[in-house]
Design a protein around this motif. Structure first.
Motif, mmCIF file in Angstrom:
data_model
loop_
_atom_site.group_PDB
_atom_site.id
_atom_site.type_symbol
_atom_site.label_atom_id
_atom_site.label_comp_id
_atom_site.label_asym_id
_atom_site.label_seq_id
_atom_site.Cartn_x
_atom_site.Cartn_y
_atom_site.Cartn_z
ATOM 1 N N GLY A 158 4.422 -0.938 -4.386
ATOM 2 C CA GLY A 158 3.685 0.247 -4.799
ATOM 3 C C GLY A 158 2.284 0.261 -4.211
ATOM 4 N N MET A 159 1.634 -0.916 -4.165
ATOM 5 C CA MET A 159 0.296 -1.023 -3.575
ATOM 6 C C MET A 159 0.335 -0.853 -2.057
ATOM 7 S SD MET A 159 -1.027 -4.349 -5.753
ATOM 8 C CE MET A 159 -2.541 -4.518 -4.798
ATOM 9 N N THR A 160 1.419 -1.315 -1.448
ATOM 10 C CA THR A 160 1.508 -1.337 0.011
ATOM 11 C C THR A 160 1.948 -0.007 0.596
ATOM 12 O OG1 THR A 160 2.124 -3.677 -0.140
ATOM 13 C CG2 THR A 160 2.522 -2.601 1.961
ATOM 14 N N ALA A 161 2.700 0.778 -0.156
ATOM 15 C CA ALA A 161 3.323 1.996 0.370
ATOM 16 C C ALA A 161 2.375 2.892 1.173
ATOM 17 C CB ALA A 161 3.975 2.777 -0.766
ATOM 18 N N PRO A 162 1.160 3.168 0.683
ATOM 19 C CA PRO A 162 0.274 4.045 1.466
ATOM 20 C C PRO A 162 -0.174 3.432 2.793
ATOM 21 C CG PRO A 162 -0.450 3.846 -0.821
ATOM 22 C CD PRO A 162 0.565 2.789 -0.602
ATOM 23 N N LEU A 163 -0.028 2.116 2.937
ATOM 24 C CA LEU A 163 -0.483 1.416 4.136
ATOM 25 C C LEU A 163 0.612 1.281 5.192
ATOM 26 C CD1 LEU A 163 -2.409 -1.495 2.339
ATOM 27 C CD2 LEU A 163 -3.321 0.702 3.124
ATOM 28 N N LEU A 164 1.858 1.574 4.813
ATOM 29 C CA LEU A 164 2.966 1.418 5.746
ATOM 30 C C LEU A 164 2.969 2.550 6.765
ATOM 31 C CD1 LEU A 164 5.752 0.357 3.210
ATOM 32 C CD2 LEU A 164 4.674 -1.090 4.951
ATOM 33 N N THR A 165 3.170 2.202 8.024
ATOM 34 C CA THR A 165 3.188 3.189 9.102
ATOM 35 C C THR A 165 4.619 3.671 9.349
ATOM 36 O OG1 THR A 165 3.569 1.532 10.835
ATOM 37 C CG2 THR A 165 1.270 1.954 10.188
ATOM 38 N N ASP A 218 12.730 6.568 2.125
ATOM 39 C CA ASP A 218 12.551 8.021 2.164
ATOM 40 C C ASP A 218 11.398 8.458 1.263
ATOM 41 O OD1 ASP A 218 14.637 8.326 3.943
ATOM 42 O OD2 ASP A 218 16.116 8.905 2.418
ATOM 43 N N ARG A 219 11.287 7.861 0.085
ATOM 44 C CA ARG A 219 10.232 8.244 -0.838
ATOM 45 C C ARG A 219 8.865 7.772 -0.337
ATOM 46 N NH1 ARG A 219 10.330 12.169 -2.466
ATOM 47 N NH2 ARG A 219 9.051 11.796 -4.329
ATOM 48 N N ILE A 220 8.825 6.608 0.295
ATOM 49 C CA ILE A 220 7.561 6.154 0.891
ATOM 50 C C ILE A 220 7.149 7.117 1.995
ATOM 51 C CG2 ILE A 220 6.460 4.357 2.272
ATOM 52 C CD1 ILE A 220 8.146 2.302 0.743
ATOM 53 N N ALA A 221 8.101 7.476 2.852
ATOM 54 C CA ALA A 221 7.813 8.396 3.964
ATOM 55 C C ALA A 221 7.332 9.749 3.454
ATOM 56 C CB ALA A 221 9.055 8.566 4.835
ATOM 57 N N ALA A 222 7.829 10.161 2.289
ATOM 58 C CA ALA A 222 7.446 11.456 1.721
ATOM 59 C C ALA A 222 6.107 11.402 0.995
ATOM 60 C CB ALA A 222 8.536 11.940 0.767
ATOM 61 N N GLY A 223 5.502 10.213 0.922
ATOM 62 C CA GLY A 223 4.213 10.082 0.263
ATOM 63 C C GLY A 223 4.292 10.092 -1.243
ATOM 64 N N ALA A 224 5.397 9.589 -1.795
ATOM 65 C CA ALA A 224 5.566 9.549 -3.249
ATOM 66 C C ALA A 224 4.477 8.689 -3.887
ATOM 67 C CB ALA A 224 6.950 8.994 -3.594
ATOM 68 N N PRO A 225 4.125 8.973 -5.143
ATOM 69 C CA PRO A 225 3.083 8.199 -5.825
ATOM 70 C C PRO A 225 3.446 6.720 -5.921
ATOM 71 C CG PRO A 225 3.648 10.192 -7.066
ATOM 72 C CD PRO A 225 4.666 10.060 -5.980
ATOM 73 N N ALA A 226 2.432 5.883 -5.953
ATOM 74 C CA ALA A 226 2.645 4.434 -6.028
ATOM 75 C C ALA A 226 3.482 4.060 -7.244
ATOM 76 C CB ALA A 226 1.297 3.715 -6.073
ATOM 77 N N ALA A 227 3.280 4.747 -8.369
ATOM 78 C CA ALA A 227 4.029 4.426 -9.587
ATOM 79 C C ALA A 227 5.524 4.665 -9.397
ATOM 80 C CB ALA A 227 3.509 5.257 -10.759
#
Length: 257
Positions: A103-110, A194-203
């Motif tokens: 959850g913490m890492t998701a926004p940092l993944l390319t 897919d949810r990470i790619a879509a920018g889903a919330p960390a929670a």
């Protein structure tokens, strides 16, 4: 002690040698070459790795601290046998902590990270079709490693890496998945990506990863039970649960459901 002190350099060299032996033994545990209960000969390991006895013993002590090997009084060293209750506890801890980490890492993944994770998941699917559980297990390690590699909390990463190594070692020795279970896990991997790619919330990402990890506990526990009791994989209980493991005589296969 300065960097010019030869003792510092010697310590660094020994540290590198210790890591070399550690990696060698770890790889052989994870790929199934060293199974739970197998004796480890310190002298033979030193010769195999081209390292002296002191760093070899240090590497084994490090593995002991992580629960992967055990020193027996006057009886040498062996690969640790993990009980099912301890295994469940590790998996429950992994589920909570890895959910937090991803959850913490998701926004940092390319996009490249996510593409690489998809490629690994595809290789895992291919391993299922080949019946190659060891390749599947290695792929699982790589997939989850990609998703948490950029976690900004280094301490959290270290805890997860140690726990993951123990999980992989047990799976390599006694646990396998039928096709139905592997297919479900693959689908969950893709949903998370897919949810990470879509920018889903960390929670949301945290909840998905935690549920994914918790969902493997029942399958792993059933596989563990069957292996330790020497039961077959085709009785009615196994058919109902769609969970399975290889027997001790065949720890490296993936049996289609």
């Amino acid at each position: 002690m300065t960097s010019d002190d030869p003792r510092a350099d010697g310590g660094a060299r020994r540290g590198n040698k210790t890591q070399h032996v550690y990696d060698h033994v770890m790889e052989r545990i994870v790929d199934g070459s060293f199974a739970a209960g197998d004796a480890l000969n310190i002298g033979a390991l030193a010769e195999e790795t081209g390292v002296s006895l002191i760093p070899t013993r240090e590497a084994l002590r490090r593995l002991e601290s992580e629960g992967l090997v055990e020193f027996l009084f006057h009886r040498g060293v062996r690969v640790a046998e993990l009980g099912i209750d301890e295994y469940r506890e590790i998996m429950q801890t992994q589920a909570v902590l890895e959910g937090l980490a991803v959850g913490m890492t998701a926004p940092l993944l390319t996009a490249e990270d996510l593409d690489r994770a998809r490629e690994v998941n595809t290789r895992m699917d291919e391993a299922v079709r080949r019946g190659d559980f060891h390749a599947y297990n290695e792929g699982s390690l790589e997939f989850h490693g990609i998703l948490r590699a950029a976690c900004p909390n280094r301490h959290l990463r270290d805890i997860l890496d140690r726990g993951q190594s123990r999980v992989a070692a047990v799976r390599a020795s006694v646990i396998g998945y039928r096709g139905a279970v592997a297919e479900r896990l693959s689908g969950e991997h893709l949903e998370i990506l897919d949810r990470i790619a879509a920018g889903a919330p960390a929670a949301e990402i945290e909840a998905l990863m935690r549920a994914h990890r918790e969902g493997t506990i029942a399958a792993d526990s059933e596989g563990f039970r069957r292996s330790t009791h020497g039961e077959g994989a085709n009785d009615a209980d196994g058919a109902r649960s769609a969970e399975a493991a290889t027997t001790p005589a065949s720890p490296g296969s993936l049996e289609p459901a």
